[in-house]
Design a protein around this motif. Structure first.
Motif, PDB file in Angstrom:
ATOM      1  N   MET A   1       0.893  -1.085  -0.188  1.00  0.00           N
ATOM      2  CA  MET A   1      -0.053   0.018   0.053  1.00  0.00           C
ATOM      3  C   MET A   1       0.773   1.462   0.093  1.00  0.00           C
ATOM      4  O   MET A   1       0.642   2.296  -0.721  1.00  0.00           O
ATOM      5  N   GLN A   2       1.804   1.274   0.807  1.00  0.00           N
ATOM      6  CA  GLN A   2       2.761   2.422   1.009  1.00  0.00           C
ATOM      7  C   GLN A   2       3.559   2.442  -0.345  1.00  0.00           C
ATOM      8  O   GLN A   2       3.705   3.659  -0.694  1.00  0.00           O
ATOM      9  N   ASP A   3       4.039   1.397  -0.830  1.00  0.00           N
ATOM     10  CA  ASP A   3       4.751   1.430  -2.150  1.00  0.00           C
ATOM     11  C   ASP A   3       3.823   2.133  -3.274  1.00  0.00           C
ATOM     12  O   ASP A   3       4.387   2.874  -4.327  1.00  0.00           O
ATOM     13  N   SER A   4       2.404   1.477  -3.323  1.00  0.00           N
ATOM     14  CA  SER A   4       1.626   2.126  -4.533  1.00  0.00           C
ATOM     15  C   SER A   4       1.397   3.658  -4.368  1.00  0.00           C
ATOM     16  O   SER A   4       1.230   4.306  -5.280  1.00  0.00           O
ATOM     17  N   ARG A   5       1.363   3.867  -3.050  1.00  0.00           N
ATOM     18  CA  ARG A   5       0.979   5.591  -2.781  1.00  0.00           C
ATOM     19  C   ARG A   5       2.337   6.319  -3.366  1.00  0.00           C
ATOM     20  O   ARG A   5       1.989   7.381  -3.829  1.00  0.00           O
ATOM     21  N   LYS A   6       3.586   5.865  -2.984  1.00  0.00           N
ATOM     22  CA  LYS A   6       4.529   6.484  -3.226  1.00  0.00           C
ATOM     23  C   LYS A   6       4.703   6.653  -5.054  1.00  0.00           C
ATOM     24  O   LYS A   6       5.179   7.521  -5.515  1.00  0.00           O
ATOM     25  N   ARG A   7       4.460   5.426  -5.770  1.00  0.00           N
ATOM     26  CA  ARG A   7       4.575   5.481  -7.128  1.00  0.00           C
ATOM     27  C   ARG A   7       3.259   6.341  -7.799  1.00  0.00           C
ATOM     28  O   ARG A   7       3.547   7.201  -8.637  1.00  0.00           O
ATOM     29  N   LEU A   8       2.112   6.689  -6.929  1.00  0.00           N
ATOM     30  CA  LEU A   8       1.352   7.455  -7.560  1.00  0.00           C
ATOM     31  C   LEU A   8       1.919   8.998  -7.444  1.00  0.00           C
ATOM     32  O   LEU A   8       1.607   9.857  -8.142  1.00  0.00           O
ATOM     33  N   ILE A   9       2.344   9.459  -6.110  1.00  0.00           N
ATOM     34  CA  ILE A   9       2.917  10.414  -6.060  1.00  0.00           C
ATOM     35  C   ILE A   9       3.995  11.017  -6.770  1.00  0.00           C
ATOM     36  O   ILE A   9       4.287  12.161  -7.533  1.00  0.00           O
ATOM     37  N   VAL A  10       4.838   9.873  -7.412  1.00  0.00           N
ATOM     38  CA  VAL A  10       5.977  10.074  -8.486  1.00  0.00           C
ATOM     39  C   VAL A  10       5.577  10.423  -9.593  1.00  0.00           C
ATOM     40  O   VAL A  10       5.737  11.314 -10.661  1.00  0.00           O
ATOM     41  N   ALA A  11       4.506   9.675 -10.091  1.00  0.00           N
ATOM     42  CA  ALA A  11       3.518   9.939 -11.302  1.00  0.00           C
ATOM     43  C   ALA A  11       2.938  11.366 -11.495  1.00  0.00           C
ATOM     44  O   ALA A  11       3.266  12.047 -12.580  1.00  0.00           O
ATOM     45  N   LEU A  12       2.215  11.732 -10.129  1.00  0.00           N
ATOM     46  CA  LEU A  12       2.045  12.991 -10.507  1.00  0.00           C
ATOM     47  C   LEU A  12       2.907  14.210 -10.509  1.00  0.00           C
ATOM     48  O   LEU A  12       2.697  15.192 -10.939  1.00  0.00           O
ATOM     49  N   ALA A  13       4.047  13.876  -9.665  1.00  0.00           N
ATOM     50  CA  ALA A  13       5.221  14.982  -9.826  1.00  0.00           C
ATOM     51  C   ALA A  13       5.502  15.176 -11.094  1.00  0.00           C
ATOM     52  O   ALA A  13       6.143  16.176 -11.562  1.00  0.00           O
ATOM     53  N   GLY A  17       5.836  18.239 -13.076  1.00  0.00           N
ATOM     54  CA  GLY A  17       7.100  18.747 -13.296  1.00  0.00           C
ATOM     55  C   GLY A  17       7.217  19.088 -15.022  1.00  0.00           C
ATOM     56  O   GLY A  17       7.955  20.029 -15.603  1.00  0.00           O
ATOM     57  N   GLY A  18       6.432  18.282 -15.665  1.00  0.00           N
ATOM     58  CA  GLY A  18       6.208  18.248 -17.242  1.00  0.00           C
ATOM     59  C   GLY A  18       5.520  19.566 -17.721  1.00  0.00           C
ATOM     60  O   GLY A  18       6.129  20.338 -18.510  1.00  0.00           O
ATOM     61  N   VAL A  19       4.485  19.804 -17.044  1.00  0.00           N
ATOM     62  CA  VAL A  19       3.642  21.064 -17.213  1.00  0.00           C
ATOM     63  C   VAL A  19       4.734  22.219 -16.767  1.00  0.00           C
ATOM     64  O   VAL A  19       4.721  23.450 -17.582  1.00  0.00           O
ATOM     65  N   ALA A  20       5.416  22.229 -15.814  1.00  0.00           N
ATOM     66  CA  ALA A  20       6.234  23.456 -15.473  1.00  0.00           C
ATOM     67  C   ALA A  20       7.341  23.784 -16.589  1.00  0.00           C
ATOM     68  O   ALA A  20       7.648  24.788 -16.850  1.00  0.00           O
ATOM     69  N   ALA A  21       7.864  22.601 -16.953  1.00  0.00           N
ATOM     70  CA  ALA A  21       9.111  22.583 -17.749  1.00  0.00           C
ATOM     71  C   ALA A  21       8.324  22.890 -19.140  1.00  0.00           C
ATOM     72  O   ALA A  21       9.268  23.820 -19.936  1.00  0.00           O
ATOM     73  N   LEU A  49       7.206  16.545 -22.997  1.00  0.00           N
ATOM     74  CA  LEU A  49       7.464  16.955 -21.566  1.00  0.00           C
ATOM     75  C   LEU A  49       6.528  16.416 -20.623  1.00  0.00           C
ATOM     76  O   LEU A  49       6.958  15.693 -19.577  1.00  0.00           O
ATOM     77  N   ILE A  50       5.256  16.106 -21.179  1.00  0.00           N
ATOM     78  CA  ILE A  50       4.279  15.984 -20.027  1.00  0.00           C
ATOM     79  C   ILE A  50       3.987  14.508 -20.092  1.00  0.00           C
ATOM     80  O   ILE A  50       3.420  13.953 -19.420  1.00  0.00           O
ATOM     81  N   GLY A  51       4.201  14.008 -21.313  1.00  0.00           N
ATOM     82  CA  GLY A  51       3.736  12.520 -21.633  1.00  0.00           C
ATOM     83  C   GLY A  51       4.246  11.355 -20.722  1.00  0.00           C
ATOM     84  O   GLY A  51       3.594  10.528 -20.358  1.00  0.00           O
ATOM     85  N   PRO A  52       5.441  11.562 -20.531  1.00  0.00           N
ATOM     86  CA  PRO A  52       6.023  10.418 -19.566  1.00  0.00           C
ATOM     87  C   PRO A  52       5.222  10.321 -18.293  1.00  0.00           C
ATOM     88  O   PRO A  52       5.216   9.196 -17.619  1.00  0.00           O
ATOM     89  N   GLY A  53       4.891  11.331 -17.804  1.00  0.00           N
ATOM     90  CA  GLY A  53       4.084  11.357 -16.316  1.00  0.00           C
ATOM     91  C   GLY A  53       2.718  10.431 -16.514  1.00  0.00           C
ATOM     92  O   GLY A  53       2.680   9.822 -15.626  1.00  0.00           O
TER      93      GLY A  53
END
Length: 66
Positions: A1-13, A17-21, A49-53
């Protein structure tokens, strides 16, 4: 569960980040939307820039459901 949440946060980041770039790219190239709309190359660069996320988000969803 914790790993899943961490991966979601990475995806959203990655998406944020892509939008900011992309906006930084538009700022650096001095693009003014009042003068001209975005060109095809601008849209392609934005997608690059945004696609990989979004790809990582789809991957997270598949591993979560699987």
């Amino acid at each position: 569960m914790q790993d899943s949440r961490k991966r979601l946060i990475v995806a959203l980041a990655m998406i944020v980040g892509g939008v900011a770039a992309f906006f930084l790219f538009l700022f650096v190239t001095d693009h003014d939307p009042d003068e001209s709309p975005l060109t095809l190359i601008d849209w392609v660069i934005g997608g690059i820039l945004i696609g990989p996320g979004f790809g990582y988000l789809v991957k997270w969803r598949r591993t979560r459901d699987g």
